[in-house]
Design a protein around this motif. Structure first.
Motif, PDB file in Angstrom:
ATOM      1  N   GLU A  46     -35.669 117.952  21.701  1.00 14.57           N
ATOM      2  CA  GLU A  46     -34.934 116.615  20.535  1.00 14.57           C
ATOM      3  C   GLU A  46     -33.483 116.868  20.836  1.00 14.57           C
ATOM      4  OE1 GLU A  46     -35.819 113.321  19.940  1.00 14.57           O
ATOM      5  OE2 GLU A  46     -37.519 114.052  21.307  1.00 14.57           O
ATOM      6  N   SER A  47     -32.605 118.374  21.049  1.00 18.41           N
ATOM      7  CA  SER A  47     -32.052 118.327  20.242  1.00 18.41           C
ATOM      8  C   SER A  47     -30.942 117.860  21.303  1.00 18.41           C
ATOM      9  CB  SER A  47     -32.339 119.863  19.354  1.00 18.41           C
ATOM     10  OG  SER A  47     -31.842 121.096  20.011  1.00 18.41           O
ATOM     11  N   ARG A  49     -32.001 115.811  23.637  1.00 22.19           N
ATOM     12  CA  ARG A  49     -32.174 114.457  23.817  1.00 22.19           C
ATOM     13  C   ARG A  49     -30.660 114.119  22.565  1.00 22.19           C
ATOM     14  NH1 ARG A  49     -35.990 112.423  26.384  1.00 22.19           N
ATOM     15  NH2 ARG A  49     -37.782 114.049  25.437  1.00 22.19           N
ATOM     16  N   ALA A  50     -30.235 114.135  21.958  1.00 17.80           N
ATOM     17  CA  ALA A  50     -29.525 114.069  20.598  1.00 17.80           C
ATOM     18  C   ALA A  50     -27.568 114.056  21.988  1.00 17.80           C
ATOM     19  CB  ALA A  50     -29.527 114.726  19.204  1.00 17.80           C
ATOM     20  N   GLU A  51     -27.917 115.898  22.168  1.00 17.21           N
ATOM     21  CA  GLU A  51     -26.627 116.069  22.904  1.00 17.21           C
ATOM     22  C   GLU A  51     -26.279 114.575  23.809  1.00 17.21           C
ATOM     23  OE1 GLU A  51     -27.014 120.271  24.106  1.00 17.21           O
ATOM     24  OE2 GLU A  51     -26.967 120.770  21.704  1.00 17.21           O
ATOM     25  N   ASP A  54     -24.906 111.815  22.237  1.00 12.53           N
ATOM     26  CA  ASP A  54     -23.767 111.852  21.288  1.00 12.53           C
ATOM     27  C   ASP A  54     -22.396 112.508  21.826  1.00 12.53           C
ATOM     28  OD1 ASP A  54     -25.743 110.677  19.415  1.00 12.53           O
ATOM     29  OD2 ASP A  54     -25.791 112.885  18.970  1.00 12.53           O
TER      30      ASP A  54
END
Length: 167
Positions: A46-47, A49-51, A54
């Motif tokens: 998930e982290s 995916r966020a990177e 963004d």
């Protein structure tokens, strides 16, 4: 006739491929430091995916296979932070890491107005440190990460067009 490696911006469809590649590539680093809790090995899907959503994230592809990756973000003072550069073990030593690094630098300058670049590497990671020094980076300090690994901090000015552009 062989395929050539292409570099492009990562997409949401690349996240799981990057995740698996990162886990594979950073095993050697974990072994070097006898520490399997280093950040790239404990990062969550998930982290990541966020990177990808963004930050500036690039992948190297050999055909449809993701064989390299790098990430970058610009902090409020205009420093482009580059991290988690990795190349599949079977393709290391052929200039792909330098190409990924250059892609991150160019995009951070053009798209995020970075005025300098900063990255870090473990103090025992001689191959990585050689790559960064060849690309014009100089040591500016050292820190110990939360995982206990001593990290060398390296920087270079974005105006320094001493970029490595090898195959």
């Amino acid at each position: 006739m062989g395929m050539s490696v292409t570099i492009s911006a990562a997409t949401a469809q690349d996240v799981e491929h990057i995740f698996r590649l990162q886990y594979l590539c950073f095993q050697r680093e974990a072994e070097l430091y006898d520490n399997y809790r280093i950040d790239p090995l404990v990062q969550t899907l998930e982290s990541l995916r966020a990177e990808v959503a963004d930050d500036l994230v690039f992948v190297a592809r050999l055909g449809d296979e993701v064989v390299g990756s790098v990430r970058g973000v610009t902090d409020p003072d205009g420093t482009g932070l580059i991290g988690k550069l990795c190349v599949h073990p079977r393709l290391q030593g052929h200039g792909l890491g330098a190409r990924l690094l250059l892609s991150a630098e160019l995009a951070l300058s053009a798209e995020r107005a970075a005025t300098r670049f900063r990255l870090h590497s473990g103090h025992r990671s001689e191959g990585n440190l050689r790559l960064y020094r060849r690309a014009g980076y100089a040591q500016v300090g050292a820190v110990t990460g939360a995982d206990g690994v001593r990290m060398v901090l390296l920087e270079k000015d974005a105006a320094d067009r001493d970029y490595v552009a090898s195959a």
